[in-house]
Design a protein around this motif. Structure first.
Motif, PDB file in Angstrom:
ATOM      1  N   THR A 191      28.989  31.070  43.430  1.00  0.00           N
ATOM      2  CA  THR A 191      30.028  31.885  42.428  1.00  0.00           C
ATOM      3  C   THR A 191      31.059  32.128  43.544  1.00  0.00           C
ATOM      4  O   THR A 191      31.194  32.420  44.800  1.00  0.00           O
ATOM      5  CB  THR A 191      29.566  33.085  41.928  1.00  0.00           C
ATOM      6  OG1 THR A 191      29.058  33.950  42.854  1.00  0.00           O
ATOM      7  CG2 THR A 191      28.718  32.843  40.801  1.00  0.00           C
ATOM      8  N   VAL A 192      32.272  32.278  43.045  1.00  0.00           N
ATOM      9  CA  VAL A 192      33.557  32.448  43.898  1.00  0.00           C
ATOM     10  C   VAL A 192      33.234  34.103  44.457  1.00  0.00           C
ATOM     11  O   VAL A 192      32.892  34.937  43.932  1.00  0.00           O
ATOM     12  CB  VAL A 192      34.755  32.387  42.988  1.00  0.00           C
ATOM     13  CG1 VAL A 192      34.946  33.257  41.726  1.00  0.00           C
ATOM     14  CG2 VAL A 192      36.031  32.541  44.070  1.00  0.00           C
ATOM     15  N   PRO A 193      33.501  34.114  45.748  1.00  0.00           N
ATOM     16  CA  PRO A 193      33.356  35.255  46.458  1.00  0.00           C
ATOM     17  C   PRO A 193      34.546  36.271  45.780  1.00  0.00           C
ATOM     18  O   PRO A 193      35.544  35.911  45.072  1.00  0.00           O
ATOM     19  CB  PRO A 193      33.755  35.261  47.989  1.00  0.00           C
ATOM     20  CG  PRO A 193      33.629  33.842  48.080  1.00  0.00           C
ATOM     21  CD  PRO A 193      33.818  33.183  46.592  1.00  0.00           C
ATOM     22  N   VAL A 194      34.114  37.678  45.560  1.00  0.00           N
ATOM     23  CA  VAL A 194      34.670  38.741  44.969  1.00  0.00           C
ATOM     24  C   VAL A 194      36.230  38.896  45.356  1.00  0.00           C
ATOM     25  O   VAL A 194      37.246  38.961  44.706  1.00  0.00           O
ATOM     26  CB  VAL A 194      34.034  40.125  45.080  1.00  0.00           C
ATOM     27  CG1 VAL A 194      34.880  41.225  44.395  1.00  0.00           C
ATOM     28  CG2 VAL A 194      32.710  39.828  44.438  1.00  0.00           C
ATOM     29  N   ARG A 195      36.338  38.678  46.659  1.00  0.00           N
ATOM     30  CA  ARG A 195      37.456  38.960  47.472  1.00  0.00           C
ATOM     31  C   ARG A 195      38.937  37.945  46.840  1.00  0.00           C
ATOM     32  O   ARG A 195      39.714  38.063  46.761  1.00  0.00           O
ATOM     33  CB  ARG A 195      37.491  38.699  48.818  1.00  0.00           C
ATOM     34  CG  ARG A 195      38.620  39.360  49.660  1.00  0.00           C
ATOM     35  CD  ARG A 195      38.320  39.084  51.222  1.00  0.00           C
ATOM     36  NE  ARG A 195      39.571  38.811  51.682  1.00  0.00           N
ATOM     37  CZ  ARG A 195      40.288  39.925  52.627  1.00  0.00           C
ATOM     38  NH1 ARG A 195      39.466  41.231  52.559  1.00  0.00           N
ATOM     39  NH2 ARG A 195      41.319  39.758  53.167  1.00  0.00           N
ATOM     40  N   ALA A 196      38.267  36.830  46.662  1.00  0.00           N
ATOM     41  CA  ALA A 196      38.865  35.591  46.376  1.00  0.00           C
ATOM     42  C   ALA A 196      39.098  35.778  44.640  1.00  0.00           C
ATOM     43  O   ALA A 196      40.237  35.403  44.096  1.00  0.00           O
ATOM     44  CB  ALA A 196      38.403  34.119  46.689  1.00  0.00           C
ATOM     45  N   ARG A 197      38.311  36.147  43.811  1.00  0.00           N
ATOM     46  CA  ARG A 197      38.217  36.205  42.485  1.00  0.00           C
ATOM     47  C   ARG A 197      39.304  37.209  42.080  1.00  0.00           C
ATOM     48  O   ARG A 197      40.011  36.898  41.089  1.00  0.00           O
ATOM     49  CB  ARG A 197      36.953  36.662  41.847  1.00  0.00           C
ATOM     50  CG  ARG A 197      36.880  36.640  40.596  1.00  0.00           C
ATOM     51  CD  ARG A 197      35.393  36.801  39.750  1.00  0.00           C
ATOM     52  NE  ARG A 197      34.661  37.609  40.529  1.00  0.00           N
ATOM     53  CZ  ARG A 197      34.629  38.909  40.176  1.00  0.00           C
ATOM     54  NH1 ARG A 197      35.299  39.488  39.326  1.00  0.00           N
ATOM     55  NH2 ARG A 197      33.810  39.766  40.865  1.00  0.00           N
TER      56      ARG A 197
END
Ligand SMILES: [Zn+2]
Length: 486
Positions: free
Chosen positions: A256-262
């Motif tokens: 899953t996309v890391p939170v910071r990027a999401r």
């Protein structure tokens, strides 16, 4: 037999838009699924991991526009795919086989896409979001594999069209369940996918085909998998992977996309241009503000720009700034330092504004093509304001001169950075303008010694250096790079 297979695929999928399509399109896809190991097997598949080695090309950054010798050797390549979720993560270590501006050391790269969001993981593990355009290209690349391409065509919501046979291949156009368009081609004899082609926009090349070809199929746990995967952007090879090992439904970790990027703000298009102005001599302005600078030079009856970099946004902002600085004097020409895409990406915008391009002769044929290529996917300034390109070739040197100003243009001969480099020297002001061969503040300066040789060769009395990257420097700053490196 074929009808039966198509019917089986449809019953397995329950309600499928693909199943409601006329038979020939679906037949091509179900035959491919059967050749790969069966529709149900493809539908049930959850994850794929592909490991190997290979090369990445150096698109738009080689020695000449036509050269293809520069590449990054890839080691530890690992492509992890979550087939259902549309997630891919690539980990690799790359080593340049050429004199790279960041130095020769291996670089580890981790990057991926999760549906609509693309990201890069830095060396310290920090995630950053990439532009929506790059994310879209990565989602297209998700389908550039036989399993995901055929599966994506079988899924409910996919549409198939234009079935045809061409050069011994069965071909069909697909818009996948995730609304990604691609063309899928199969060997007419084996029904195994030979290639996937999708279209994207490139600032320099316009509408380009990304084509991935598949070869060396072997059995892997009941599925046929290619062990050679080669991707071209237009005619340039950008990735060539030799697979060593691949497996299905194993542990792939969290894709899953890391939170910071999401949670980061989406990046739609290039950043707004910021153009700062510094008058460095009478009639000479350094136009900076972001990564790629330009220099504006005033002649008696016209203005000359050195460098129209990057893209429409940057180049048009720089051109607007020139007009703002001298509204009564026409900007008529631009000097291009070299063909690298980040330095020539604004030339189409410059032509749309009627500017004549000065560039080294080896670039002329390439630019004539670039300036006439179609940009229908993302119409640019030149598409909207079509102008006849005007190109002026520079061989080893050329002088632009009137009573008030002189610019001497010299080929930066023998540079390992590019064969197409021009530097500009203003003799009265003792100013040198150069791109990429001395970027003040850069940690390594692999091209500086050659630049010094070229300056000495032409006996130039350089006082200040206006770099296309970095801040204004002195000749002494350039000489210091040699002290540090020795
Ligand atoms: Zn360059």
């Amino acid at each position: 037999m074929r009808r039966t297979l198509a019917a089986l695929a449809c019953s397995a999928l329950a309600v499928s838009i693909a199943c409601s399509k006329p038979g020939r399109e679906l037949q091509i896809v179900t035959d491919a699924a059967t050749a790969l190991g069966g529709s149900q097997h493809l539908i049930d598949l959850k994850t794929i991991v592909i490991e190997g080695e290979g090369t990445n090309g150096n698109l738009g950054q080689d020695m000449t526009p036509e050269a293809t010798g520069e590449a990054f050797e890839l080691f530890g390549y690992k492509r992890s795919v979550d087939v259902n979720a549309g997630r891919v993560r690539i980990e690799q270590t790359r080593t340049p086989n050429f004199v790279y501006f960041q130095g020769p050391q291996p670089q580890q790269q981790i990057f991926g896409v999760d549906g609509e969001i693309g990201y890069t993981l830095g060396a310290d593990g920090t995630a950053s979001r990439v532009s929506d355009a790059v994310a879209k290209d990565r989602l297209r690349d998700f389908y550039h594999h036989p399993i995901t391409a055929v599966r994506g065509a079988l899924m409910p919501g996919a549409t198939l069209s234009n079935p045809r046979t061409s050069s011994g291949q069965r071909v069909v156009d697909v818009v996948s369940d995730r609304k990604i368009a691609y063309t899928l081609a199969m060997d007419a004899r084996t029904n195994l996918p030979t290639r996937v082609v999708s279209m994207t926009d490139n600032s320099n090349l316009g509408d380009v085909a990304i084509e991935t070809t598949f070869a060396d199929y072997r059995d892997v746990n009941g599925l046929k998998m290619p062990f050679r995967i080669t991707t071209k952007t237009d005619k340039y090879t950008t990735s060539d992977i030799r697979v060593k090992k691949q497996f299905f439904d194993g542990i792939v970790g969290d894709l899953t996309v890391p939170v910071r990027a999401r949670t980061a703000t989406p990046i739609i298009g290039p950043p707004p241009a910021v153009v700062t102005v510094e008058e460095v001599a009478k009639g000479v302005w350094f136009l900076a503000g972001q990564s790629h600078h330009s220099v504006l030079v005033e002649f008696a009856d016209h203005l000359t720009l050195i460098e129209a970099p990057q893209n429409d946004v940057r180049a048009l902002a720089v051109i607007a700034k020139a007009k703002e600085l001298r509204p009564d004097k026409p900007l008529t020409e631009v000097i291009n330092t070299h063909h690298h895409f980040d330095h020539s990406g604004g030339l189409r915008a410059a032509v749309s504004q009627g500017l004549t391009i000065y560039t080294r002769r080896p670039n002329i044929a390439f630019y004539q093509t670039v300036l006439t290529r179609p940009h229908t996917l993302v119409p640019d300034a030149l598409t909207k304001h079509r102008q006849q390109p005007k190109l002026e070739a520079v061989d080893e040197e050329r002088t632009l001169q009137d009573d008030t100003m002189t610019i001497m243009l010299y080929h930066v001969a023998g540079s390992a950075h590019a064969d197409t480099l021009l530097m500009a020297y203003l003799p009265k002001e003792k100013i040198l303008v150069e791109a990429d061969v001395f970027s003040p503040q850069a940690p390594v300066q692999p091209y500086a010694a050659n630049l010094i040789e070229n300056i000495k060769e032409h006996s130039l009395a350089v006082d200040r250096i206006l770099p296309i990257h970095g801040t204004i420097a002195t000749y002494a700053d350039l000489m210091k790079t040699q002290a540090v490196q020795k």
